[in-house]
Structure formats: structure tokens, C-alpha cells
Design an enzyme around this catalytic site. Sequence first.
Site, mmCIF file in Angstrom:
data_model
loop_
_atom_site.group_PDB
_atom_site.id
_atom_site.type_symbol
_atom_site.label_atom_id
_atom_site.label_comp_id
_atom_site.label_asym_id
_atom_site.label_seq_id
_atom_site.Cartn_x
_atom_site.Cartn_y
_atom_site.Cartn_z
ATOM 1 N N SER A 1 -33.040 40.076 -52.531
ATOM 2 C CA SER A 1 -32.819 40.855 -51.325
ATOM 3 C C SER A 1 -31.911 41.922 -51.370
ATOM 4 C CB SER A 1 -32.257 39.697 -50.397
ATOM 5 O OG SER A 1 -33.003 38.572 -50.110
ATOM 6 N N THR B 1 -22.423 38.179 -54.741
ATOM 7 C CA THR B 1 -23.114 39.519 -54.939
ATOM 8 C C THR B 1 -22.024 40.389 -54.595
ATOM 9 O OG1 THR B 1 -25.222 38.794 -54.712
ATOM 10 C CG2 THR B 1 -25.059 40.913 -54.496
ATOM 11 N N THR C 1 -25.165 41.075 -59.095
ATOM 12 C CA THR C 1 -24.866 39.783 -58.764
ATOM 13 C C THR C 1 -24.810 38.772 -59.849
ATOM 14 O OG1 THR C 1 -25.451 38.076 -57.210
ATOM 15 C CG2 THR C 1 -27.359 39.239 -58.411
ATOM 16 N N LEU C 2 -24.376 37.367 -59.621
ATOM 17 C CA LEU C 2 -24.573 36.381 -60.297
ATOM 18 C C LEU C 2 -25.274 35.369 -59.663
ATOM 19 C CD1 LEU C 2 -20.777 35.784 -61.733
ATOM 20 C CD2 LEU C 2 -22.816 36.053 -63.123
#
Length: 618
Positions: free
Chosen positions: A496, A424, A442-443
Site C-alpha cells: 500500500s 513503515t 518498511t520492514l
Amino acid sequence: MNKNYFSSGRVYIFSIFLLLFVLFFSCKTNPTNQNLDKTELRPSLKSIYPYVQTDQKGVLGKNGMVVTAHPLASQIGLEILKKGGNAFDAAIAVKFALAVAYPRAGNIAGGGFAILRFKNGESTALDFRETAPLSSTTTMYLDEDKKPLSHLSQEGHLSVGVPASVAGMVELFEKQGSKNLSWEELIKPSIKLAQNGIILTENEANKLNDYQEEFRKWNDEKNCVFIYKGNNTSKWTKGDTIIQKQLAETLTRIKNEKRAGFYKGKTAELLLKEINKGKGIITQKDLDDYKPVWRKPISQTISLANSDKKTAYTILSMPPPSSGGIALAQLMQGFTNYINQNRSPLNLKHNSATTLHILTELERRVYADRATYLGDPGFYDVPQKMLLDSSYNMERNSTISLFKKTPSDSIKEGKVNSIESMETTHFSITDKEGNAISLTTTLNGNYGSKVMVSGAGFFLNNEMDDFSIKAGFPNQFGLVGAEANKIEANKRMLSSMTPTIIEKVNPKTGKNELFMVLGTPGGSTIITTVFQVILNVTVFEMDIQDAINAKRVHHQWLPDEVYYENLDDAVITKLKKLGHKLKKVGQLGKTEAILVLPNGDFVGAADYLRGDDTALGY
Ligand code: GLY
């Protein structure tokens, strides 16, 4: 007094001792003083990118600031601001630049969230989170005996959620771009970067070396430029250049056709061909249907009785399907109550045992709520009002004892594979008009699913692992979940990611003014990292760079352990006496922040102790 006393050698020795004593304690209490010499700041990175930060106290800018995880992305963002683009234009350019220069987390086939604050003081949130493909099912990662098959949600073609990044950036451009610069102008610098090559920093070379085995497992050596093409002992090293020809072609299609350059035509064909090669389930309909969503940020106003004054802040952060905004608001409420009611008797100091005990106890409760109540609001009725209610949080925190830790109710012990990993990435940008954007993308894992689309040169995400694949079973971050975050077709997986913007109330005008823009990577540790950096500035009154440099801790309910970067031995001993189990980790978060000074100037603070992160302002 005796004159001779002053001229005696004893005074000389006494003075030396005094000096050493003062030096010793000033080193111990200054969190930034970590053997950093001004001229020695990141020599390895500066030998490649000489323009990176040299000032240990952050970077000053009057007109704009860009803080990202990679010098090349920061430089591209800054150029866009200087050419007359607004913060949102710069964000688009940075997002694509990170996809080239920072492939472990920068992406065009992942997703993310952004909080935007406009010059007129209004704010909004952009959700470009991936979705579960239409043929996903709740049990897709369980075997016949209902045993979780987490390797399938964490790696390879079946772990891929419907990519969202390009749709998100097109939406951002169309709704909030300044139009002083065209879409093409925002993408071109990244195409050039991919064509001319990126020069590897030491950190990026090491990271690529760490993942060679996984890259080979999922990719044909001919197609993946990140696989080292020498013999088995060869490695990437600092200074190597990597040209990404296929990615340049994909970016050119996105430049020319915007959304259709990714979700239709050649890119989509290559993507679906790759998905079909493995056990993937994404179809053209999934790509056609994907839509980003504008949402209302979670807004939490807190009033802190600090030193001799009271200051009010409004914290704007990401609503569900991120857990970040609600969890951060709950944590801030909890800590504010301690500060305002008990600060003098408790004398709460930064990273003291009592402070860390309280943080940990608050986090334990908040992460238990996260596991139970949070998921995509389109599919699950998230009890947002209850979770943000002050009496709910007061009641919940009333069981905190200052004399012993509360044991986490062990439904299932979490197993954490990657608490130290920094997948991220986050960036923060402000412009001269007063606009600000805080964007985390992110991935999921580093390099996502590890699958690179053959012929198109980009990694696919492994975001499906952010769902709860079985109630109570931990994901790659050790996070557990249940009903609220179970897999359903077209649902967004819980996150998150906590991009955050903070306003400070001007006591003279009573108006909210832009104060801070921040966020971080770090999986489950994102929320607690953002929380601590905010406390460091607002409660412990550190300057922004010290606030980022300071050592961090993390607790997430399950597993019932306190993760820490570094703490004094005496603090560790006290925490153990309170019953805490502690585990030292290499790193928690990698924060990029901007602070607005009272005169309106910006201080950019990149997490330079933990990575190649770079603030550039003008
Ligand atoms: N993939 C990490 C997160 O969204 O929290």
C-alpha cells in the site's frame, strides 16, 4: 443611537460574549488549534534534540528540505544537501540513518519504493520491494486442512522476504547520485550514529518497551541491543543511549563493499545462519538474484474547479506492485467528479458528514478493486488501463447514494490487528537544483519479523504477510486478496506504500511545476491518508501543515467500518444515520510533506502532532 448604551456595562458584557463566541468558533474550525502553544511545541523531544521544529506552520527553506520521522535522520539528510549532495544522495544517507535511529521501520533488510522527479521535469519510480524466496509456495502458510497459519507469515524466520533495501540504495546511488559525494560519505554519518549511540525519544523508548516480549521470543538477549538488560520491571526511558556496535560493523561492510557488503561475505553469512536457525527459506541464490526495478510512475492529471478558478495537478505515484498509485488515482478521479459537478449544491466542507460519507463510499469501492485486481505485474496481468479509465470509475461510483451507505459485500469479514500501528516510514526531500524524492520504506510490522540477525545487529522484515496467504483471508492490516497477490517464488508482495509527488500546471506557461512531495506509513491506511492530505491542500485550500495536522478517517471495504481519529459529535451522529459503523482509533498515518511556494521556496511539514517527525531546511 443612544450614547449611554455604548458606555453601559451591558456593552462590556456583550463584547466579552462576542469575543468568547468568536474564539470558540475559530478554535473549532482551525484543525491545527489543538492546545498548541508556540513555545510548548514538543518540549519532550526538544529537550533531547533542540533543533526540532518550533514553528507550528511548517519550516521554510530556500535551498533544500528534508522531512523524516526522526530528528537525527533529518539532520543527516540536511548535512548531505549542504555539502553539495543532491536530493537522491540525501535520501540514501537518510535511509541508512533511519535504520539506526528508527529501527521499528527504518531498515537495511526491508524494502520500499521511491518516486523521483528531476530538475528537468522528468520522473521515474524505483521499486526495491522484497521478493518471495525461490522455494516459496502458494500454500506455505496453510496447514494440512488448508487453514491459514498467519503466525508464520507475521513473525519469525519464515515471514522474511528477500531483503531489498541495500540493493535499492546502491541502484539509486549509481543511477541518480550526484557523485559530488562518495558512497562512503553517505554511509559514514550512520556508522557514527550507531557507534556513538542514539538517544531515545519518549516515543521510541515506549515503542521498544511495548515489544520486549517479542524481542525475547526471537532473539538471544546477548545479541539484541534493544532487549532491556535489567530486571523484569526495568524499562527504556527517554534520554537512554543505545549503542549498536554490530550494526556499525555491518554498515561499515556496506560502506566498503556496497552491495557485496550485504549480499555476500560476512553479512550474508550471518544472515543465512540466522535464517537457518529458524524455519527460514532464504538462500544465497535469493540474495544473489535480488534486483531493484525502475518503473514508470502512475500519472493522473486532475482539474479542480476551486473557488473561482480551475487548477490542474498531475499526481505521480507508485505503480504495482504497490496498490498505492492506482488506488490514489481512482480516489482522486472519484472525488474530483463530485467536486466539479456537485460542489455548490452539496457545499462539501472539510470533514463534514457528507464529505466523509463520499470519501468512505469511494474508498470502499477502490479497496474492493485492490483486493481483486492488484499484484506484482511480473506475475499477474494487472488491469491498469481499466482501473484508471474514467468511464470505469464513473460507472463504479454511480451507485453511491448520498442518503445511505452501501454495504460491503462480505466475502469474509476482515480482522484488523493493527490499524493504529505506524510501522513503515516515509521521507520527502527536495534540493536546490529542483530535484525531489518521495521514499517510503518498511520492514512491514514494527521491527519486522522481530528477528535480529545475530552478530549483524539488524532486524529482518516480515513482508511475506503482505501476500494473500489464502484467498479472502485478511493479513495483519485486515486486507484481503486473492489470485493476483497469491504467493509465488520470486514474486513481489502487494503493497500500500504510496510515495507521491504532485505537479501543478502553471496557467501562464502551461508547464507542470513541482508542487508537493508527500507520503506516510500506516499499512492499509497509507493510501487514504495520502488522499486526504492532498484533498486538504488542493480542494479545501489548507496550508500544508494544517493539511497534515487535520483529523483523518479511513475505510478499506473490509472490514465494513469507518476508522476515525476524532470527529465532531454531530458528524458522527449523521454518519451513523447514513448506516456507517464507526470505530475511533488512536492515529492514522504519520505524513512527511514538502510544499513548493510560488517563489520556489520550500515549506517542510512534518507530522509533529503524531510523532517525533522533523522537517529541517536551509
Ligand atoms: N508492508 C506494508 C505495505 O507495503 O503496504
